[in-house]
Design a protein around this motif. Sequence first.
Motif, PDB file in Angstrom:
ATOM      1  N   ILE A  23      58.337  22.155  55.556  1.00  0.00           N
ATOM      2  CA  ILE A  23      57.425  22.266  54.691  1.00  0.00           C
ATOM      3  C   ILE A  23      56.679  23.764  54.688  1.00  0.00           C
ATOM      4  CG2 ILE A  23      56.681  19.863  54.644  1.00  0.00           C
ATOM      5  CD1 ILE A  23      54.083  20.856  56.482  1.00  0.00           C
ATOM      6  N   GLY A  24      57.285  24.691  55.452  1.00  0.00           N
ATOM      7  CA  GLY A  24      56.653  25.907  55.987  1.00  0.00           C
ATOM      8  C   GLY A  24      55.492  25.889  56.871  1.00  0.00           C
ATOM      9  N   ARG A  25      55.215  27.129  57.468  1.00  0.00           N
ATOM     10  CA  ARG A  25      54.289  27.331  58.389  1.00  0.00           C
ATOM     11  C   ARG A  25      52.975  27.353  57.952  1.00  0.00           C
ATOM     12  NH1 ARG A  25      57.196  32.573  60.948  1.00  0.00           N
ATOM     13  NH2 ARG A  25      58.923  31.665  62.104  1.00  0.00           N
ATOM     14  N   VAL A  26      52.672  27.816  56.611  1.00  0.00           N
ATOM     15  CA  VAL A  26      51.203  27.849  55.927  1.00  0.00           C
ATOM     16  C   VAL A  26      51.026  26.370  55.842  1.00  0.00           C
ATOM     17  CG1 VAL A  26      49.929  28.700  54.073  1.00  0.00           C
ATOM     18  CG2 VAL A  26      51.522  30.146  55.281  1.00  0.00           C
ATOM     19  N   ASN A  27      51.764  25.602  55.226  1.00  0.00           N
ATOM     20  CA  ASN A  27      51.540  24.260  54.635  1.00  0.00           C
ATOM     21  C   ASN A  27      51.145  23.405  56.056  1.00  0.00           C
ATOM     22  OD1 ASN A  27      51.852  24.702  51.920  1.00  0.00           O
ATOM     23  ND2 ASN A  27      53.856  24.471  51.978  1.00  0.00           N
ATOM     24  N   LEU A  28      52.084  23.574  57.006  1.00  0.00           N
ATOM     25  CA  LEU A  28      51.853  23.004  58.229  1.00  0.00           C
ATOM     26  C   LEU A  28      50.540  23.367  58.759  1.00  0.00           C
ATOM     27  CD1 LEU A  28      53.081  21.029  60.251  1.00  0.00           C
ATOM     28  CD2 LEU A  28      54.147  22.879  61.450  1.00  0.00           C
ATOM     29  N   HIS A  29      50.147  24.426  58.996  1.00  0.00           N
ATOM     30  CA  HIS A  29      48.852  24.849  59.521  1.00  0.00           C
ATOM     31  C   HIS A  29      47.678  24.181  58.699  1.00  0.00           C
ATOM     32  CE1 HIS A  29      46.212  27.004  62.160  1.00  0.00           C
ATOM     33  NE2 HIS A  29      45.948  27.880  61.266  1.00  0.00           N
ATOM     34  N   PHE A  30      48.029  24.238  57.308  1.00  0.00           N
ATOM     35  CA  PHE A  30      46.758  23.634  56.320  1.00  0.00           C
ATOM     36  C   PHE A  30      46.866  22.054  56.754  1.00  0.00           C
ATOM     37  CE2 PHE A  30      46.496  20.690  52.641  1.00  0.00           C
ATOM     38  CZ  PHE A  30      45.185  20.757  52.518  1.00  0.00           C
ATOM     39  N   ALA A  31      47.884  21.391  56.994  1.00  0.00           N
ATOM     40  CA  ALA A  31      47.820  19.999  57.416  1.00  0.00           C
ATOM     41  C   ALA A  31      47.188  19.871  58.783  1.00  0.00           C
ATOM     42  CB  ALA A  31      49.227  19.576  57.273  1.00  0.00           C
ATOM     43  N   GLY A  32      47.421  20.637  59.610  1.00  0.00           N
ATOM     44  CA  GLY A  32      47.122  20.499  61.026  1.00  0.00           C
ATOM     45  C   GLY A  32      45.507  20.744  60.887  1.00  0.00           C
ATOM     46  N   LEU A  33      45.073  21.787  60.467  1.00  0.00           N
ATOM     47  CA  LEU A  33      43.357  21.727  60.209  1.00  0.00           C
ATOM     48  C   LEU A  33      42.821  20.665  59.651  1.00  0.00           C
ATOM     49  CD1 LEU A  33      43.535  25.806  59.674  1.00  0.00           C
ATOM     50  CD2 LEU A  33      42.883  24.530  61.775  1.00  0.00           C
ATOM     51  N   LEU A  34      43.597  20.250  58.453  1.00  0.00           N
ATOM     52  CA  LEU A  34      42.888  19.217  57.697  1.00  0.00           C
ATOM     53  C   LEU A  34      42.687  17.992  58.562  1.00  0.00           C
ATOM     54  CD1 LEU A  34      42.033  17.873  55.016  1.00  0.00           C
ATOM     55  CD2 LEU A  34      44.484  17.601  54.554  1.00  0.00           C
ATOM     56  N   GLY A  70      44.574  16.347  67.961  1.00  0.00           N
ATOM     57  CA  GLY A  70      45.712  17.054  68.726  1.00  0.00           C
ATOM     58  C   GLY A  70      46.735  17.691  68.061  1.00  0.00           C
ATOM     59  N   ILE A  71      47.061  17.167  66.721  1.00  0.00           N
ATOM     60  CA  ILE A  71      48.025  17.714  65.778  1.00  0.00           C
ATOM     61  C   ILE A  71      47.427  19.186  65.595  1.00  0.00           C
ATOM     62  CG2 ILE A  71      49.183  17.744  63.420  1.00  0.00           C
ATOM     63  CD1 ILE A  71      49.050  14.556  63.898  1.00  0.00           C
ATOM     64  N   GLY A  72      46.241  19.091  65.192  1.00  0.00           N
ATOM     65  CA  GLY A  72      45.514  20.385  64.725  1.00  0.00           C
ATOM     66  C   GLY A  72      45.670  21.490  65.701  1.00  0.00           C
ATOM     67  N   TRP A  73      45.347  20.993  67.097  1.00  0.00           N
ATOM     68  CA  TRP A  73      45.121  21.902  68.248  1.00  0.00           C
ATOM     69  C   TRP A  73      46.724  22.625  68.508  1.00  0.00           C
ATOM     70  CZ3 TRP A  73      42.700  25.144  70.692  1.00  0.00           C
ATOM     71  CH2 TRP A  73      43.048  25.505  71.898  1.00  0.00           C
ATOM     72  N   ALA A  74      47.775  21.868  68.449  1.00  0.00           N
ATOM     73  CA  ALA A  74      49.198  22.179  68.609  1.00  0.00           C
ATOM     74  C   ALA A  74      49.377  23.406  67.699  1.00  0.00           C
ATOM     75  CB  ALA A  74      50.321  21.212  68.375  1.00  0.00           C
ATOM     76  N   CYS A  75      48.762  23.294  66.197  1.00  0.00           N
ATOM     77  CA  CYS A  75      49.162  24.089  65.076  1.00  0.00           C
ATOM     78  C   CYS A  75      48.517  25.410  65.492  1.00  0.00           C
ATOM     79  CB  CYS A  75      48.648  23.529  63.653  1.00  0.00           C
ATOM     80  SG  CYS A  75      49.633  22.149  63.392  1.00  0.00           S
ATOM     81  N   VAL A  76      46.974  25.405  65.867  1.00  0.00           N
ATOM     82  CA  VAL A  76      46.163  26.516  66.122  1.00  0.00           C
ATOM     83  C   VAL A  76      46.745  27.436  67.344  1.00  0.00           C
ATOM     84  CG1 VAL A  76      44.007  27.267  67.005  1.00  0.00           C
ATOM     85  CG2 VAL A  76      44.123  25.313  65.370  1.00  0.00           C
ATOM     86  N   LEU A  77      47.427  26.702  68.237  1.00  0.00           N
ATOM     87  CA  LEU A  77      47.934  27.579  69.306  1.00  0.00           C
ATOM     88  C   LEU A  77      49.139  28.589  69.029  1.00  0.00           C
ATOM     89  CD1 LEU A  77      47.496  25.064  72.447  1.00  0.00           C
ATOM     90  CD2 LEU A  77      46.316  27.062  71.762  1.00  0.00           C
ATOM     91  N   ALA A  78      49.902  27.994  67.892  1.00  0.00           N
ATOM     92  CA  ALA A  78      51.041  28.574  67.770  1.00  0.00           C
ATOM     93  C   ALA A  78      51.312  29.489  66.452  1.00  0.00           C
ATOM     94  CB  ALA A  78      52.094  27.594  67.766  1.00  0.00           C
ATOM     95  N   LEU A  79      50.914  28.658  65.136  1.00  0.00           N
ATOM     96  CA  LEU A  79      51.222  29.040  63.893  1.00  0.00           C
ATOM     97  C   LEU A  79      50.726  30.282  63.459  1.00  0.00           C
ATOM     98  CD1 LEU A  79      51.506  25.442  62.062  1.00  0.00           C
ATOM     99  CD2 LEU A  79      53.122  26.891  62.716  1.00  0.00           C
ATOM    100  N   ALA A 129      61.463  32.090  51.020  1.00  0.00           N
ATOM    101  CA  ALA A 129      61.168  31.893  52.338  1.00  0.00           C
ATOM    102  C   ALA A 129      60.084  31.018  52.479  1.00  0.00           C
ATOM    103  CB  ALA A 129      61.029  33.109  53.058  1.00  0.00           C
ATOM    104  N   ARG A 130      59.984  30.167  53.667  1.00  0.00           N
ATOM    105  CA  ARG A 130      59.109  29.333  53.921  1.00  0.00           C
ATOM    106  C   ARG A 130      58.296  29.892  55.181  1.00  0.00           C
ATOM    107  NH1 ARG A 130      61.249  23.307  52.689  1.00  0.00           N
ATOM    108  NH2 ARG A 130      60.889  23.297  50.668  1.00  0.00           N
ATOM    109  N   ASP A 131      57.180  30.683  55.251  1.00  0.00           N
ATOM    110  CA  ASP A 131      56.620  31.204  56.302  1.00  0.00           C
ATOM    111  C   ASP A 131      55.362  31.124  56.262  1.00  0.00           C
ATOM    112  OD1 ASP A 131      56.721  33.284  54.467  1.00  0.00           O
ATOM    113  OD2 ASP A 131      56.993  34.971  55.812  1.00  0.00           O
TER     114      ASP A 131
END
Length: 229
Positions: free
Chosen positions: A104-115, A141-150, A227-229
Amino acid sequence: LEEFNRRKAATGGVANWLYHTGRCLRDMPPVMKRLAVVQFFTWMGLFCMWMFYTVAVAKHVFHATDVHSRLFEQGVGAAAQAMGFYNIVSTVFALLMPVFAMRIGRVNLHFAGLLLAGLGLLSVWMAEGAALLYVGMLGVGIGWACVLALPYAIIAAHIPQENYGIYMGIFNIFIVIPEILTTLVLGYVMTNWLGNSEIAVVTMGGVFLLIAAVLTFSLRRYQKAGARD
């Protein structure tokens, strides 16, 4: 060795560091500027949780009015277990994150994690017992994993490699600023604006995370074509 010493002399010193840092601040890539705002609201939300989640659970979910009571201790224990659960979720999801990022791309994944993290904190207000705390911490927990990396993965391709270290240092400032603000201001806000309510601060943290999620959409314009980034 002579060339190495020459370059070291040319780039060393406090004055040189200040010059390069100031130039990097001036020329900060647009995607980094927008992500810095996302980071600001993200970490404001996280610090609200870390500072008041435990007491909020004890008072609001377990209805403990006496901090010296057995009921308050049970609430604190339940909150600690729930926060331990989000760390486990974060560790497991970090292993799966590359798969989701490719799909789904990094940006979309980060959105989902924060949501999910924002909704997780908001759910504490509706929790009637310890069970729902784990549902909320699943999202955190899902959001925290995204915040640390994405965030770092998103900006990596947009930062000039010769100033990579400086830009990463600047980027981390947007973690420090929310920390300072919450330390200096949050107690006053809670006492004077939120009725001295810990659960209100945790809920406000959830709102901050939802704001960060919405702002993440502004990063999509900087995705490379195809690209999906």
